[in-house]
Motif scaffolding. Structure first.
Motif, mmCIF file in Angstrom:
data_model
loop_
_atom_site.group_PDB
_atom_site.id
_atom_site.type_symbol
_atom_site.label_atom_id
_atom_site.label_comp_id
_atom_site.label_asym_id
_atom_site.label_seq_id
_atom_site.Cartn_x
_atom_site.Cartn_y
_atom_site.Cartn_z
ATOM 1 N N ILE A 132 0.837 -1.205 0.000
ATOM 2 C CA ILE A 132 0.000 0.000 0.000
ATOM 3 C C ILE A 132 0.868 1.249 0.000
ATOM 4 O O ILE A 132 0.549 2.247 -0.673
ATOM 5 C CB ILE A 132 -0.946 -0.018 1.217
ATOM 6 N N PHE A 133 1.984 1.208 0.724
ATOM 7 C CA PHE A 133 2.878 2.367 0.765
ATOM 8 C C PHE A 133 3.507 2.622 -0.597
ATOM 9 O O PHE A 133 3.514 3.759 -1.097
ATOM 10 C CB PHE A 133 3.959 2.143 1.821
ATOM 11 N N TYR A 134 4.032 1.567 -1.237
ATOM 12 C CA TYR A 134 4.659 1.731 -2.547
ATOM 13 C C TYR A 134 3.654 2.207 -3.597
ATOM 14 O O TYR A 134 3.911 3.156 -4.350
ATOM 15 C CB TYR A 134 5.277 0.407 -2.994
ATOM 16 N N LEU A 135 2.527 1.526 -3.674
ATOM 17 C CA LEU A 135 1.517 1.894 -4.671
ATOM 18 C C LEU A 135 0.919 3.266 -4.371
ATOM 19 O O LEU A 135 0.540 3.996 -5.292
ATOM 20 C CB LEU A 135 0.413 0.836 -4.717
ATOM 21 N N GLY A 136 0.848 3.616 -3.087
ATOM 22 C CA GLY A 136 0.361 4.948 -2.721
ATOM 23 C C GLY A 136 1.278 6.043 -3.207
ATOM 24 O O GLY A 136 0.824 7.098 -3.683
ATOM 25 N N LEU A 137 2.603 5.808 -3.113
ATOM 26 C CA LEU A 137 3.560 6.791 -3.634
ATOM 27 C C LEU A 137 3.388 6.975 -5.136
ATOM 28 O O LEU A 137 3.490 8.098 -5.651
ATOM 29 C CB LEU A 137 4.988 6.345 -3.319
ATOM 30 N N ALA A 138 3.127 5.868 -5.847
ATOM 31 C CA ALA A 138 2.918 5.972 -7.294
ATOM 32 C C ALA A 138 1.694 6.814 -7.612
ATOM 33 O O ALA A 138 1.705 7.633 -8.543
ATOM 34 C CB ALA A 138 2.781 4.573 -7.898
ATOM 35 N N VAL A 139 0.621 6.640 -6.836
ATOM 36 C CA VAL A 139 -0.596 7.423 -7.061
ATOM 37 C C VAL A 139 -0.340 8.897 -6.767
ATOM 38 O O VAL A 139 -0.798 9.791 -7.498
ATOM 39 C CB VAL A 139 -1.745 6.889 -6.182
ATOM 40 N N LEU A 140 0.411 9.184 -5.704
ATOM 41 C CA LEU A 140 0.697 10.576 -5.351
ATOM 42 C C LEU A 140 1.557 11.251 -6.415
ATOM 43 O O LEU A 140 1.366 12.427 -6.728
ATOM 44 C CB LEU A 140 1.387 10.628 -3.992
ATOM 45 N N LEU A 141 2.508 10.509 -6.981
ATOM 46 C CA LEU A 141 3.327 11.089 -8.040
ATOM 47 C C LEU A 141 2.512 11.415 -9.283
ATOM 48 O O LEU A 141 2.819 12.357 -10.012
ATOM 49 C CB LEU A 141 4.459 10.112 -8.411
ATOM 50 N N SER A 142 1.458 10.639 -9.512
ATOM 51 C CA SER A 142 0.621 10.887 -10.690
ATOM 52 C C SER A 142 -0.081 12.237 -10.612
ATOM 53 O O SER A 142 -0.481 12.786 -11.647
ATOM 54 C CB SER A 142 -0.416 9.771 -10.855
ATOM 55 N N GLN A 143 -0.218 12.795 -9.397
ATOM 56 C CA GLN A 143 -0.838 14.119 -9.273
ATOM 57 C C GLN A 143 0.064 15.189 -9.893
ATOM 58 O O GLN A 143 -0.427 16.147 -10.504
ATOM 59 C CB GLN A 143 -1.099 14.451 -7.793
ATOM 60 N N LEU A 144 1.369 15.028 -9.753
ATOM 61 C CA LEU A 144 2.297 15.956 -10.384
ATOM 62 C C LEU A 144 2.336 15.744 -11.895
ATOM 63 O O LEU A 144 2.503 16.707 -12.659
ATOM 64 C CB LEU A 144 3.697 15.782 -9.790
ATOM 65 N N GLU A 145 2.190 14.488 -12.328
ATOM 66 C CA GLU A 145 2.146 14.221 -13.771
ATOM 67 C C GLU A 145 0.961 14.918 -14.423
ATOM 68 O O GLU A 145 1.054 15.402 -15.558
ATOM 69 C CB GLU A 145 2.069 12.715 -14.009
ATOM 70 N N GLN A 146 -0.175 14.978 -13.720
ATOM 71 C CA GLN A 146 -1.340 15.668 -14.264
ATOM 72 C C GLN A 146 -1.053 17.147 -14.472
ATOM 73 O O GLN A 146 -1.443 17.738 -15.492
ATOM 74 C CB GLN A 146 -2.529 15.496 -13.324
ATOM 75 N N LEU A 147 -0.341 17.765 -13.525
ATOM 76 C CA LEU A 147 -0.012 19.185 -13.657
ATOM 77 C C LEU A 147 0.991 19.409 -14.779
ATOM 78 O O LEU A 147 0.892 20.389 -15.525
ATOM 79 C CB LEU A 147 0.542 19.711 -12.328
ATOM 80 N N MET A 148 1.960 18.510 -14.940
ATOM 81 C CA MET A 148 2.910 18.654 -16.033
ATOM 82 C C MET A 148 2.239 18.450 -17.387
ATOM 83 O O MET A 148 2.603 19.086 -18.377
ATOM 84 C CB MET A 148 4.070 17.672 -15.847
ATOM 85 N N GLY A 149 1.243 17.573 -17.431
ATOM 86 C CA GLY A 149 0.457 17.432 -18.654
ATOM 87 C C GLY A 149 -0.290 18.704 -18.983
ATOM 88 O O GLY A 149 -0.529 19.018 -20.166
ATOM 89 N N ALA A 150 -0.676 19.467 -17.937
ATOM 90 C CA ALA A 150 -1.363 20.742 -18.161
ATOM 91 C C ALA A 150 -0.473 21.732 -18.895
ATOM 92 O O ALA A 150 -0.967 22.596 -19.632
ATOM 93 C CB ALA A 150 -1.809 21.333 -16.821
ATOM 94 N N ALA A 151 0.843 21.619 -18.711
ATOM 95 C CA ALA A 151 1.761 22.522 -19.412
ATOM 96 C C ALA A 151 1.689 22.287 -20.915
ATOM 97 O O ALA A 151 1.690 23.241 -21.708
ATOM 98 C CB ALA A 151 3.181 22.315 -18.896
ATOM 99 N N TYR A 152 1.624 21.033 -21.339
ATOM 100 C CA TYR A 152 1.476 20.745 -22.767
ATOM 101 C C TYR A 152 0.116 21.200 -23.279
ATOM 102 O O TYR A 152 -0.002 21.676 -24.414
ATOM 103 C CB TYR A 152 1.646 19.248 -23.007
ATOM 104 N N THR A 153 -0.908 21.055 -22.455
ATOM 105 C CA THR A 153 -2.252 21.446 -22.883
ATOM 106 C C THR A 153 -2.331 22.939 -23.152
ATOM 107 O O THR A 153 -2.933 23.377 -24.139
ATOM 108 C CB THR A 153 -3.290 21.052 -21.814
ATOM 109 N N CYS A 154 -1.717 23.740 -22.291
ATOM 110 C CA CYS A 154 -1.874 25.193 -22.414
ATOM 111 C C CYS A 154 -1.132 25.761 -23.612
ATOM 112 O O CYS A 154 -1.389 26.902 -24.013
ATOM 113 C CB CYS A 154 -1.440 25.889 -21.125
ATOM 114 N N VAL A 155 -0.204 25.011 -24.203
ATOM 115 C CA VAL A 155 0.498 25.488 -25.402
ATOM 116 C C VAL A 155 -0.019 24.794 -26.654
ATOM 117 O O VAL A 155 0.623 24.833 -27.705
ATOM 118 C CB VAL A 155 2.027 25.291 -25.269
ATOM 119 N N GLY A 156 -1.179 24.140 -26.562
ATOM 120 C CA GLY A 156 -1.789 23.504 -27.723
ATOM 121 C C GLY A 156 -1.171 22.184 -28.121
ATOM 122 O O GLY A 156 -1.345 21.731 -29.250
ATOM 123 N N ARG A 157 -0.446 21.527 -27.182
ATOM 124 C CA ARG A 157 0.196 20.249 -27.479
ATOM 125 C C ARG A 157 -0.393 19.134 -26.616
ATOM 126 O O ARG A 157 0.311 18.231 -26.164
ATOM 127 C CB ARG A 157 1.703 20.348 -27.277
#
Length: 472
Positions: A132-157
């Protein structure tokens, strides 16, 4: 709608198709691999433990989605400084929230008798907590991935950002399955997946920094005022998973209390088949979402209106096509999918498919509100509609049976239809007659003659194109 917008929509559609295909590949591949190298009990307990960390996805309180919309609108309006301010503010907030959850996760798992609560036997107590601890860390990291994906979205990519996320997801799952094939147990498999996902997050961060130089990970632009301004829409985003839980799990519990577990299986399998059309509608929503944010941010209301009409038209058309196929082949699919254990009921399936039609009418239209961070009242009505539906599902199931339970699902869809469409027409400065007329308006570029001309690469004659002048 200019060529750039059409190109991004086409690439976005292809990207979403690839994403849907990759998730299907993951779901289909992992079952035989796990069952081949592990026994059934061990794999069943792995699935139970693996489902628990998914609830940590709520740790960012919706700030990732709100930041993506806000950055897209600000950059489209020419305010790149404001977009960077939102990015850095939300970056540090999400990092703080996820870091706090990660620090609390260890002590909670240490003192909580999680193995007894889950009634596990094939996986030890220590391994369960570490998983649960390992998989929980993976889920928490995905929250930052969503924000980094937003950077591509805002420039039309957006398509490229979605492609990277899908590629990294496939790589992480492939690494995990490789670990299983090499003889790893549940604990080491969870660790391998978490490490692979962490590496993907780091690589994505470097990709964003390289591809979008003005995106920086510092804190010089971060402002608490930005967090306070976005907190309302962010918290409102939490209403959608709550409404989804009421719509899916809540109605199943109502059927179980009213009719029993056997009817739950029949109802659940039929609804799963009917939701194939719903998945196609959601794919349309995800494709048009970034374009609606950009057009609204640049105050191009003509383009906003066209995107809204075209997305609703496409979603309704795709839903009707899939529904027609499900009515024809759904009973056959149910019979072979369940190997005859669940009797096919065409009437029940038809009622559930009718629900999908009403869902497609409001779901795509509501994308405009969610894409522009104007969804607070939308979330309220969604929770209200799904909450009332759960109560009516129980009452109608007791009165009419499964047909009544299926018909009760129309209630939440009607509540949303009544609220969403007038609200969207107000935001797009559209009228109801013009919107209805646009549903029957087919662009000349989609005529068979035009499509054949493109295939032959013949030059198109110069003529005014009706798709750019919507019916008024």
């Amino acid at each position: 709608m200019d060529r750039g917008t059409k190109r991004r929509l086409l690439l976005g559609t292809l990207s979403n198709l690839v994403g849907r295909l990759s998730s299907t590949i993951i779901q289909l591949a992992q079952v035989p691999v796990f069952l081949h190298f592990w026994n059934t009990n061990l794999y069943g307990e792995w699935m139970i433990v693996n489902s628990i960390p998914s609830y940590l996805a709520f740790s960012n309180i919706g700030f990732g989605s709100v930041a993506a919309n806000e950055m897209n609108m600000l950059n489209s309006a020419g305010d790149r400084e404001g977009a960077l301010r939102v990015f850095q503010s939300c970056w540090w907030l999400i990092t703080f929230l996820c870091g706090s959850v990660a620090l609390l996760l260890g002590p909670v798992l240490y003192f909580l008798p999680i193995d007894h609560l889950l009634r596990l036997h094939a996986i030890s107590a220590a391994d369960t907590k570490w998983m649960i601890f390992y998989l929980g860390l993976a889920v928490l990291l995905s929250q930052l991935e969503q924000l980094m994906g937003a950077a591509y979205t805002c420039v039309g990519r957006y398509p490229y950002g979605a492609f990277l996320n899908n590629l990294f997801a496939l790589a992480a799952y492939a690494t995990m399955l490789t670990a299983v094939a090499l003889g790893s147990g549940p604990r080491n498999t969870a660790l391998v997946y978490a490490v692979a996902d962490g590496c993907s997050t780091i690589i994505l961060g470097f990709c964003v920094r390289h591809d979008i130089p003005w995106i920086r990970y510092g804190w010089s632009k971060a402002r608490f005022s930005e967090i306070r301004r976005l907190s309302g829409p962010a918290i409102a985003f939490m209403g959608f998973p709550i409404g989804n839980a009421l719509n899916l799990q809540g109605t199943l519990l109502a059927v179980q209390y009213a009719l029993g577990p056997v009817e739950v299986v029949v109802f659940s399998t039929a609804r799963t088949v009917s939701r194939v059309a719903l998945q196609m509608v959601q794919m349309v929503n995800n494709t048009f979402w970034p374009e609606l944010s950009a057009a609204y941010g640049s105050k191009n209301m003509g383009l906003v209106r066209t995107l809204h009409r075209r997305s609703c038209q496409l979603a309704l058309f795709m839903a009707l096509c899939v529904i027609a196929a499900m009515i024809a082949f759904g009973p056959w699919l149910l019979t072979h999918w369940t190997r005859g254990h669940v009797p096919p009921d065409r009437t029940l399936l038809s009622i559930l498919l009718t629900v999908v039609v009403f869902y497609s009418l409001w779901s795509t239209s509501s994308t405009l509100a969610t894409a522009t961070n104007q969804h607070q009242r939308l979330a309220f009505f969604y929770i209200l509609g799904t909450g009332i539906t759960v109560a009516f599902t129980f009452l109608l199931a007791r009165w009419i049976g499964l047909y009544g339970a299926a018909a009760s699902l129309l209630l939440s869809e009607l509540v949303m239809d009544i609220y969403v469409l007038p609200n969207s027409l107000r935001l797009t400065q559209d009228t109801f007659p013009a919107f209805v007329a646009s549903m029957f308006h087919v662009p000349s570029s989609l005529y068979p003659r035009a499509l054949l001309r493109r295939l032959r690469r013949a030059p198109a004659p110069k003529a005014p194109q009706p798709e750019e002048s919507e019916p008024v």
